[in-house]
Write a protein that holds these residues in place. Structure first.
Motif, short mmCIF file in Angstrom:
data_model
loop_
_atom_site.label_atom_id
_atom_site.label_comp_id
_atom_site.label_asym_id
_atom_site.label_seq_id
_atom_site.Cartn_x
_atom_site.Cartn_y
_atom_site.Cartn_z
N ASN A 199 42.21 29.28 61.23
CA ASN A 199 42.18 28.88 59.82
C ASN A 199 41.15 29.71 59.07
O ASN A 199 39.97 29.70 59.40
N ASN A 200 41.64 30.45 58.08
CA ASN A 200 40.75 31.27 57.24
C ASN A 200 39.97 32.29 58.07
O ASN A 200 38.77 32.47 57.86
N GLU A 248 46.23 30.05 58.89
CA GLU A 248 46.13 29.64 57.48
C GLU A 248 45.24 30.64 56.76
O GLU A 248 44.19 31.04 57.27
N PHE A 249 45.65 31.02 55.57
CA PHE A 249 44.87 31.97 54.78
C PHE A 249 45.21 31.80 53.30
O PHE A 249 46.34 31.40 52.95
N PRO A 250 44.26 32.09 52.41
CA PRO A 250 44.55 32.01 50.97
C PRO A 250 45.67 32.97 50.60
O PRO A 250 45.72 34.10 51.07
N HIS A 251 46.55 32.51 49.73
CA HIS A 251 47.72 33.29 49.32
C HIS A 251 47.34 34.20 48.16
O HIS A 251 46.86 33.75 47.13
N THR A 305 36.84 34.50 45.46
CA THR A 305 37.15 34.52 46.89
C THR A 305 37.08 35.94 47.46
O THR A 305 37.37 36.16 48.63
N HIS A 356 42.05 25.54 49.49
CA HIS A 356 41.42 26.78 49.02
C HIS A 356 42.14 27.39 47.82
O HIS A 356 42.26 28.60 47.70
N SER A 401 47.04 28.05 49.74
CA SER A 401 47.06 28.81 50.99
C SER A 401 48.45 28.78 51.62
O SER A 401 49.31 28.00 51.23
N ARG A 409 50.36 28.56 55.51
CA ARG A 409 50.27 28.32 56.95
C ARG A 409 51.51 28.93 57.58
O ARG A 409 52.63 28.49 57.30
#
Length: 414
Positions: free
Chosen positions: A168-169, A197-200, A212, A246, A249, A251
């Motif tokens: 995640n992140n 999972e990561f910010p889009h 960010t 965030h 994000s 997944r």
């Protein structure tokens, strides 16, 4: 300078936040009298694969040290998010005491503690010694190292293969993204599942989330680009979910390319088309973001100057990396914000990098009664506003600046 994925020369600028200190390099009072190191924070976009990226001016092993100050468990909403994830994965993929889960960048055990509670064998990979020690005290096995092909091969030789390999992140935090993804293929069991999972990136652009961007984030990821990177390393994304975390994000769910057990779901082509229709496959999409940054910067500076002109006391909440990036990008110092509060004991008594704003325990808000509290981690603004609703006792207000300047009384919801 070449793209860290496809090696295409980088010539297109996405955002320039100029020179900044490392976003989590907090200072002692003594260090305020010493020189502070700044690094360029200039983000480019690759015209071939559209990977948005910052040059690796600061080495990752200099960032994720034993003094790393980010502890995931400080956010109750994030811990709950992790609990729900574990429950979902156990049910969806029939995980039990015979399964093996590996989390990359496991931090202080915020997620794997839920696996331990259910008796699911698990392993955390965490380079920062202080957070890894906290996880170990929760009964979580940890390897203190950076993840990549070398560590993956070592774990496989030890007889370890992951039925679930999650992060995640973290995907955005790795300088060699090809090596990182290739390492996941090596460690993944034949029918195993990777979730990341990561910010889009699409949300970053749409909602002006330039805070960010910082040295710990080497990449800023669209779904299409991540699909391409995974494909080149022998992994296939078979499902994707859009999350509110965030600021927006993704997944992703991935498996071995040759694996036919996990069928590709319609969500994959659907999101790919959404990005295509948004023009994310065209270099023109990435121009103009710098102007959004300037507009936000000016709005906040005008607001803070007006507060000071009127004799108001201004505080900030949350000494997170995004907050430090934001303040330094705007050129805000301790003359405009009197102090910051944060739950993390590791930050209390320290000074924020660049801005040199002192950090205190959140109880300091009751003592000082600021007129304005600027919430820097806007992604958990509701959590913060609920926990500190007592600001109404002295008519204090909350403010967020991303995606635009907004002022909230305690009773008002965004």
């Amino acid at each position: 300078m070449n793209c860290r994925h496809c090696k295409t020369p980088l010539t297109h600028s996405f955002a320039n936040l100029h020179h900044q200190p490392i976003s989590n390099a907090f200072l002692t009072k003594k260090q305020l009298e010493e020189p502070e190191v700044y690094y360029p924070l200039h983000v480019y976009v690759c015209e071939a694969c559209f990977l948005v990226q910052v040059a690796e001016y600061k080495k990752s092993d200099d960032i994720f040290t034993d003094d790393y100050v980010y502890f995931s468990s400080m956010s109750s909403s994030w811990v709950e998010h992790a609990r729900q994830y574990v429950a979902m994965m156990l049910e969806r993929f029939d995980l039990d005491v015979h399964s093996f889960i590996v989390e990359i960048a496991s931090n202080d055990g915020y997620l794997l503690q839920h696996c331990v509670e259910r008796g699911i064998p698990c392993l955390g990979v965490e380079p920062a010694g202080n957070t890894a020690q906290v996880a170990k005290r929760k009964g979580i096995s940890c390897v203190q190292d950076f993840f990549g092909t070398a560590l993956a091969e070592r774990l496989v030789k030890e007889g370890k293969k992951a039925d679930v390999l999650l992060g995640n992140n973290v995907l955005a935090h790795v300088p060699d993204i090809n090596n990182f993804v290739r390492g996941m293929k090596i460690l993944l069991a034949d029918n195993g599942v990777v979730t990341m999972e990561f910010p889009h990136l699409m949300e970053l652009v749409a909602n002006n989330q330039f805070d960010t961007i910082y040295q710990e984030h080497y990449s800023y990821l669209s779904f299409s680009t991540v699909c391409h990177i995974f494909e080149t390393q022998g992994l296939r994304i078979f499902d994707v979910e859009q999350l509110p975390t965030h600021g927006g994000s993704l997944r992703i769910f991935a498996t071995h390319t040759e694996n036919s057990w996990h069928k590709t779901r319609p969500s994959v082509s659907r999101l790919y088309q959404v990005e295509k229709q948004a023009n994310m496959h065209n270099i023109a999409y990435y121009t103009g973001f710098q102007q959004q940054i300037q507009t936000t910067k000016k709005a906040l500076l005008y607001f803070l100057l007006e507060q000071k002109k009127n004799g108001k006391k201004v505080a900030a909440y949350g000494a997170a990396a995004k907050g430090n990036t934001f303040l330094n990008a705007c050129g805000i110092k301790s003359d405009l914000i009197d102090f910051c509060v944060d739950k993390a004991p590791s930050k209390q008594g320290m000074y924020m990098p660049g801005s040199h704003i002192p950090v205190y325990d959140p109880t300091y808000l009751r003592q000082e009664k600021p007129d304005v509290v600027l919430i820097l981690p806007w992604n958990i603004a509701e959590e913060i506003k609920t926990e500190h609703s007592y600001l109404k006792d002295w008519n204090g207000v909350f403010v967020t600046a991303i995606p635009e300047l907004r002022i909230f009384t305690v009773e008002t919801s965004p």
